[in-house]
Design a protein around this motif. Sequence first.
Motif, PDB file in Angstrom:
ATOM      1  N   ALA A  27      32.665  45.253  35.528  1.00  0.00           N
ATOM      2  CA  ALA A  27      34.058  44.890  35.263  1.00  0.00           C
ATOM      3  C   ALA A  27      34.996  46.039  35.630  1.00  0.00           C
ATOM      4  O   ALA A  27      36.078  45.821  36.180  1.00  0.00           O
ATOM      5  CB  ALA A  27      34.225  44.523  33.788  1.00  0.00           C
ATOM      6  N   GLU A  28      34.575  47.280  35.345  1.00  0.00           N
ATOM      7  CA  GLU A  28      35.410  48.437  35.693  1.00  0.00           C
ATOM      8  C   GLU A  28      35.522  48.598  37.204  1.00  0.00           C
ATOM      9  O   GLU A  28      36.572  48.997  37.715  1.00  0.00           O
ATOM     10  CB  GLU A  28      34.850  49.704  35.051  1.00  0.00           C
ATOM     11  CG  GLU A  28      35.034  49.750  33.549  1.00  0.00           C
ATOM     12  CD  GLU A  28      35.063  51.169  33.006  1.00  0.00           C
ATOM     13  OE1 GLU A  28      35.082  52.134  33.807  1.00  0.00           O
ATOM     14  OE2 GLU A  28      35.073  51.307  31.765  1.00  0.00           O
ATOM     15  N   ALA A  29      34.437  48.291  37.929  1.00  0.00           N
ATOM     16  CA  ALA A  29      34.486  48.379  39.395  1.00  0.00           C
ATOM     17  C   ALA A  29      35.538  47.406  39.944  1.00  0.00           C
ATOM     18  O   ALA A  29      36.377  47.778  40.768  1.00  0.00           O
ATOM     19  CB  ALA A  29      33.112  48.072  39.984  1.00  0.00           C
ATOM     20  N   VAL A  36      36.145  40.244  36.906  1.00  0.00           N
ATOM     21  CA  VAL A  36      34.841  39.812  37.413  1.00  0.00           C
ATOM     22  C   VAL A  36      34.913  38.368  37.893  1.00  0.00           C
ATOM     23  O   VAL A  36      34.250  37.992  38.836  1.00  0.00           O
ATOM     24  CB  VAL A  36      33.743  39.973  36.336  1.00  0.00           C
ATOM     25  CG1 VAL A  36      32.420  39.386  36.809  1.00  0.00           C
ATOM     26  CG2 VAL A  36      33.551  41.460  36.028  1.00  0.00           C
ATOM     27  N   GLY A  37      35.757  37.551  37.277  1.00  0.00           N
ATOM     28  CA  GLY A  37      35.880  36.158  37.679  1.00  0.00           C
ATOM     29  C   GLY A  37      36.712  35.962  38.927  1.00  0.00           C
ATOM     30  O   GLY A  37      36.839  34.852  39.422  1.00  0.00           O
ATOM     31  N   GLY A  38      37.300  37.039  39.451  1.00  0.00           N
ATOM     32  CA  GLY A  38      38.030  36.935  40.698  1.00  0.00           C
ATOM     33  C   GLY A  38      39.541  36.829  40.558  1.00  0.00           C
ATOM     34  O   GLY A  38      40.249  36.832  41.544  1.00  0.00           O
ATOM     35  N   GLU A  39      40.045  36.718  39.324  1.00  0.00           N
ATOM     36  CA  GLU A  39      41.492  36.593  39.145  1.00  0.00           C
ATOM     37  C   GLU A  39      42.125  37.977  39.117  1.00  0.00           C
ATOM     38  O   GLU A  39      41.551  38.930  38.598  1.00  0.00           O
ATOM     39  CB  GLU A  39      41.794  35.851  37.838  1.00  0.00           C
ATOM     40  CG  GLU A  39      41.292  34.413  37.824  1.00  0.00           C
ATOM     41  CD  GLU A  39      41.952  33.575  38.893  1.00  0.00           C
ATOM     42  OE1 GLU A  39      43.126  33.818  39.198  1.00  0.00           O
ATOM     43  OE2 GLU A  39      41.282  32.673  39.424  1.00  0.00           O
ATOM     44  N   PRO A  40      43.352  38.117  39.643  1.00  0.00           N
ATOM     45  CA  PRO A  40      44.029  39.404  39.591  1.00  0.00           C
ATOM     46  C   PRO A  40      44.386  39.782  38.168  1.00  0.00           C
ATOM     47  O   PRO A  40      44.644  38.918  37.339  1.00  0.00           O
ATOM     48  CB  PRO A  40      45.287  39.182  40.445  1.00  0.00           C
ATOM     49  CG  PRO A  40      45.509  37.719  40.420  1.00  0.00           C
ATOM     50  CD  PRO A  40      44.143  37.090  40.337  1.00  0.00           C
TER      51      PRO A  40
END
Length: 211
Positions: free
Chosen positions: A196-198, A206-210
């Motif tokens: 998640a930090e990456a 992680v889900g792709g949302e900004p």
Amino acid sequence: MKPLGTFFVFAYYVVGLVCRILHPTTVEGLENLPEHGALLCPNHSSNWDPLLVVLRLPINYRVHIMAKQELFRFKPLAWALRHVGAFPVSRGDNDIQAVKTAIQAIKGGDNLLIFPEGTVIRNGIGCKDGLPAHAKAGVAVIGVRTGATMIPVFVDGEKKLFHRTRIIFGKPYIPVYTGRHGTSEEMQKIADDILAEAYALGGQTVGGEPL
């Protein structure tokens, strides 16, 4: 310290030149890297990722790469990969030998690159087949057992020829766990957190949302 091999130096500069032409990169956060004992944890959206990340590190940074076993089936490629510090891991299995090799690399004073997702996530940033990307707990196990400095790394998802790709090295992630090696639940949380930090470094979840 063992000197750099001739093939590695040759590959670093020649392959680096090709990559800079095809996939130029910008890099941030190199100052966050320790001199040794780093466990680099990038998101994984393209087969270009390991090359692009490693080639932005100093030539003497001595990084090993955990790579999928399938790449080692072709003997000439396997020879080249091993000579630039890569070693195979069998995905989907508990590959004890790969874990031992990873631990030895860090305890020997070198650095290690592992993709927490364990596979390329192609369908959108942080998503595979419409579902959020998932981290494998093994990256946390290696980090905890070696005491490595865990570094989240973001690599832009979409790779277009001659378009710049961002690579961002984040600040060290400090894992929290109980006992000597932690519980399996704690290892999974650590793996999820560093992934998640990456993504957060690139302004993504992680889900792709900004963010």
